[in-house]
Write a protein that holds these residues in place. Structure first.
Motif, PDB file in Angstrom:
ATOM      1  N   LYS A   1      42.005 -22.551 -14.538  1.00 38.43           N
ATOM      2  CA  LYS A   1      41.556 -23.150 -13.273  1.00 38.43           C
ATOM      3  C   LYS A   1      42.757 -23.568 -12.424  1.00 38.43           C
ATOM      4  O   LYS A   1      42.769 -23.375 -11.193  1.00 38.43           O
TER       5      LYS A   1
ATOM      6  N   LYS B   1      39.840 -20.643 -10.360  1.00 36.81           N
ATOM      7  CA  LYS B   1      38.522 -20.153 -10.748  1.00 36.81           C
ATOM      8  C   LYS B   1      38.165 -20.720 -12.104  1.00 36.81           C
ATOM      9  O   LYS B   1      39.044 -21.004 -12.916  1.00 36.81           O
ATOM     10  N   GLU B   2      36.862 -20.868 -12.343  1.00 33.41           N
ATOM     11  CA  GLU B   2      36.410 -21.266 -13.666  1.00 33.41           C
ATOM     12  C   GLU B   2      36.382 -20.033 -14.564  1.00 33.41           C
ATOM     13  O   GLU B   2      35.834 -18.992 -14.185  1.00 33.41           O
TER      14      GLU B   2
ATOM     15  N   GLU C   1      34.708 -19.466 -17.214  1.00 36.15           N
ATOM     16  CA  GLU C   1      33.334 -19.078 -17.559  1.00 36.15           C
ATOM     17  C   GLU C   1      32.720 -18.192 -16.489  1.00 36.15           C
ATOM     18  O   GLU C   1      32.017 -17.210 -16.809  1.00 36.15           O
ATOM     19  N   GLU C   2      32.960 -18.506 -15.221  1.00 39.11           N
ATOM     20  CA  GLU C   2      32.377 -17.706 -14.136  1.00 39.11           C
ATOM     21  C   GLU C   2      32.986 -16.309 -14.087  1.00 39.11           C
ATOM     22  O   GLU C   2      32.294 -15.330 -13.798  1.00 39.11           O
TER      23      GLU C   2
ATOM     24  N   LYS D   1      31.368 -14.300 -16.865  1.00 38.48           N
ATOM     25  CA  LYS D   1      30.004 -13.904 -16.487  1.00 38.48           C
ATOM     26  C   LYS D   1      30.009 -12.721 -15.524  1.00 38.48           C
ATOM     27  O   LYS D   1      29.151 -11.835 -15.605  1.00 38.48           O
ATOM     28  N   SER D   2      30.988 -12.695 -14.621  1.00 39.76           N
ATOM     29  CA  SER D   2      31.019 -11.629 -13.617  1.00 39.76           C
ATOM     30  C   SER D   2      31.577 -10.322 -14.159  1.00 39.76           C
ATOM     31  O   SER D   2      31.272  -9.252 -13.628  1.00 39.76           O
TER      32      SER D   2
ATOM     33  N   THR E   1      28.434 -11.238 -23.239  1.00 41.97           N
ATOM     34  CA  THR E   1      28.706 -12.417 -22.415  1.00 41.97           C
ATOM     35  C   THR E   1      28.323 -13.687 -23.157  1.00 41.97           C
ATOM     36  O   THR E   1      29.067 -14.680 -23.152  1.00 41.97           O
TER      37      THR E   1
END
Length: 455
Positions: A266, A271-272, A274-275, A278-279, A286
């Motif tokens: 971060k 950015k996180e 985790e996100e 996911k992307s 995932t």
């Protein structure tokens, strides 16, 4: 990260190497291979003096035969001088039990693991990686890089500045300073360098160095958390995700280290993590990565035998034909239980059924999910063996894979690189140092060999 295996006494006699393809002896019979040497020998004063002076090890005289066997290794650098670590006995009663679980896994995914059948069974020793020193339990140190004695960040800053600013750049001096300091000491050098020179050490090294040497020197100057965050960013950036790197990092770091990685990610990339996961990934893969990122794995070294029995029954039920495979239950098992616990479960599973776990996974799952769960099982059983396999692939493929060499040698040099080197030798019948010397060049070669403890 699961606890590392301890070493047992003894070793093959001279002229009778333990062949990597030889089956382990039956229980109760004398071992033709012997056991592995303990990594607990204390370095002599002469060796310490040569190391502090930065001198290279003496080569054997012309015509002298080099030993094919690994040298005894140092123990925890914090232990009392002259105190020898005691080797561990193998507490497992059935050295063949795990082969029945993993034989098809080993053969199905990577030919290299054919050589690891004995590593995954007979050479899997006690999970206790502590040793008694003056009646106190201390962890055994399996890293190849240790804190530099009489460390002085200001002195090192001046040495690095002269090496960088000298005509032609003195790469040897830069290597000697960076590799012979622990990561914590390198962070202090970075801070003092910027304070005293008004410039960042990383910026000056970027201008002075090139290619693979530049990449690995910059990697050494990152904290472990920032280096892992950098690797995860590269693995998820651009076309195609490097799932192997994602699984490797998240499966082999402690809960605290994972939290530090997320914080560093971060901080550096806004950015996180985790996100991003996911992307860039999908489906059950995932879900596995997010479970690992939550940092919820049990890290207790103590194994509850009642819970082992319960989880073994659950695993047997999951793998019964016609009953349906509940992937969520299996994911919970592989991401929440401690590695010592999982080893006991997989041992018990192998004793109670002829069903091959990898066969079930290949039938019920596909792609990244299947690969990840199989990798988690391998990391749970023997983490150093998996890293040794990666190094073999990196050095044997057409064109050396420098990014794999850098990632593993930098990240494991203060963790378990000694163990990785031992497994590598057992399986290849030649040392990791020899293969690095053959497949790399010049100053980059020297950095790698220094990380392996050759200088």
């Amino acid at each position: 990260m699961g606890p590392q295996s301890a070493r047992a006494q003894g070793g093959p006699s001279e002229g009778q190497p333990c062949h990597p393809l030889r089956r382990a002896p039956d229980v109760g019979s004398p071992s033709s291979c012997g056991a592995e040497a303990t990594g607990a020998a204390v370095t002599s004063k002469a060796q310490q003096a040569r190391k502090q002076a930065g001198s290279q090890p003496r080569t054997s005289e012309p015509g002298a035969q080099r030993s094919r066997f690994p040298r005894p290794q140092r123990g925890n650098p914090t232990q009392d001088p002259g105190e020898m670590e005691k080797p561990f006995e193998d507490n497992r009663t059935d050295p063949h039990s795990f082969v029945s679980v993993f034989e098809s896994l080993i053969q199905a995914k990577m030919p290299f693991f054919d050589h690891l059948k004995d590593i995954f069974s007979h050479h899997r020793h006690s999970d206790d990686d502590t040793v008694k020193v003056n009646d106190k339990e201390k962890p055994i140190y399996y890293g190849t890089v240790t804190p530099y004695p009489n460390f002085n960040a200001s002195d090192d800053t001046a040495i690095l500045r002269r090496a960088i600013e000298s005509k032609g750049v003195n790469e040897d001096v830069i290597i000697a300073v960076l590799v012979k300091r622990s990561n914590e000491q390198r962070q202090k050098i970075k801070a003092v360098y910027e304070t005293e020179n008004g410039k960042k050490l990383t910026d000056n090294l970027k201008a002075a160095l090139r290619g693979n040497l530049e990449n690995i020197c910059l990697a050494l100057l990152m904290t472990p958390a920032h280096y892992d965050a950098y690797q995860l960013m590269k693995a998820t950036k651009g076309l195609g995700t490097d799932e192997e790197v994602l699984t490797e990092i998240l499966a082999t770091r402690t809960n605290q280290e994972i939290q530090e990685i997320k914080k560093a990610f971060k901080q550096e990339y806004e950015k996180e993590l985790e996100e991003v996961i996911k992307s860039e990934t999908s489906g059950n893969y995932t879900k596995i990565l997010l479970e690992l990122l939550s940092g919820g794995r049990d890290e207790s070294a103590r194994v509850d035998n009642d819970l082992v029995s319960k989880d073994t029954k659950t695993l047997l039920k999951l793998c019964e034909h016609g009953s349906g495979f509940n992937v969520s239950t299996f994911i919970d098992l592989m991401t929440k239980r401690s590695y010592p616990h999982l080893r006991k479960v997989l041992e018990a599973f192998g004793k109670q059924t002829d069903v091959k776990l990898p066969t079930v996974l290949k039938k019920e799952l596909k792609g990244d999910t299947e690969n990840c769960l199989i990798d988690l099982a391998k990391y749970a059983w023997n983490t150093p063996a998996v890293f040794a396999q990666k190094l073999v692939k990196a050095l044997e493929k057409p064109g050396t894979c420098e990014k794999t060499l850098n990632r593993i040698l930098v990240s494991r040099s203060e963790v378990d690189l000694k163990k990785i080197k031992e497994v590598y030798w057992n399986c290849q019948q030649r040392s990791l140092n020899d293969d690095i010397e053959k497949d790399t060049k010049e100053h980059y070669r020297k950095v790698l060999l220094s990380l392996c403890g050759a200088f």
